[in-house]
Design a protein around this motif. Structure first.
Motif: not given
Length: 339
Positions: A2-3, A27-28, A179-186
């Protein structure tokens, strides 16, 4: 993976809404929800407000809420800071904090627009954790199905415990891994906060999280729990269908809710279906009975029906009467409003 380009697909279930209140703690997962809403192609068509609840339980909570406010405003969203004021309870703290959170959010949503829905960032890891939590507490099939993407929540107003209201709760990210939502924040270069109470062993969810690796090694990982939830949801849908058929066949024609039912049509009905009929009728009185109390009442009703005996009991504000001919429901007298 996801992005931010996944915003339209992830938020598609929100397309028909006119007003949305995003619950963002910092939170993330909730920061990712806010970022996706900012990237949503339909953003301009929907009034979107961001809200953060400061429970006042940690020294850093106000600073975290203000951080969310700054992030929201940077993305062009109006931000509301909601405060849980007053003395905090010494028992069932997390449960009562959750109740107050939704009460504050519901009051805020009503101020924004009568049709405003609350949107939370519950994700696949949350869903698995919820299923595990309910499994540990002996939940029935509905509980093991986990959280619904769309639900209606009956809450007391934060301003008055005597007033209650229903609010729609939307969870568009239930299938997205954390993890995918944390990746969107990154991807967006956005910071987020970490709540240390998430791992606090004083709370049941914190203790379960500490067991995650052990449970996964035994095969009870996130995917297994989600699979259990899908199977429970499928069984729950079948039981709802069967219960509706039993209810329709036993209802006295012309009766408005809560209705009377023909005893003969209910004799021999499976316990689970009779219990669901009782639960649905009791719901008309505004209270949801605890599962153990519902089970006891259902067993008494089934026994009275089978023996063709009269019985009377109260459950969550309802007075239930059984005789040889009918099963009926009406408001319980004031002194009998508990079972």
């Amino acid at each position: 993976m996801l992005s931010l380009t996944s915003a339209d697909a992830l938020l598609a279930p929100l397309a028909e809404e006119t007003a949305l209140l995003l619950a963002v703690s910092g939170g993330p997962d909730s920061i990712a929800l806010m970022l996706l809403a900012a990237a949503w192609s339909l953003r301009a068509r929907v009034r979107i407000v961001v809200a953060t609840v400061d429970h006042g339980l940690r020294a850093a909570s106000r600073e975290e809420a203000l951080f969310v406010g700054g992030e929201a405003q940077a993305l062009g969203f109006e931000h509301r800071l909601l405060l849980w004021a007053g003395e905090k309870p010494s028992t069932r703290l997390q449960e009562r904090a959750r109740e107050m959170r939704y009460a504050l959010l519901a009051d805020c949503a009503a101020e924004i627009d009568p049709r405003c829905a609350i949107v939370t960032a519950h994700h696949a890891d949350d869903q698995a954790e919820t299923i595990l939590f309910r499994l540990c507490r002996g939940s029935g099939g509905a509980g093991l199905a986990g959280m619904s993407a769309v639900s209606t929540l009956l809450v007391h107003s934060a301003r008055s415990q005597r007033a209650s209201k229903s609010v729609r709760l939307l969870r568009p990210l239930l299938e997205a891994p954390k993890a995918a939502l944390e990746a969107i924040c990154a991807e967006a270069g956005r910071a987020y906060v970490t709540d240390p109470s998430n791992l606090d062993p004083r709370f049941a969810r914190g203790r379960l999280r500490s067991l995650a690796a052990t449970l996964a090694a035994e095969g009870l990982d996130r995917d297994a729990l989600l699979r259990l939830g899908r199977r429970a949801a499928r069984a729950e849908a079948a039981l709802r269908h069967c219960a509706a058929e039993v209810e329709a066949g036993a209802r006295i024609e012309g009766d408005a809710a809560p209705a009377r039912f023909k005893a003969e049509a209910l004799r021999g009905a499976p316990d689970e279906l009779l219990m669901r009929l009782i639960e649905r009728q009791v719901a008309h009185f505004g209270l949801a009975p605890r599962l153990d109390r519902l089970e006891r009442a259902s067993q008494r009703v089934a026994g009275a029906l089978a023996r063709r005996e009269a019985a009377r009991m109260t459950l969550a504000g309802a007075l239930i009467d059984v005789d040889e001919d009918f099963l009926s429901f009406r408001p319980a007298p004031p002194r009998s409003r508990h079972m």
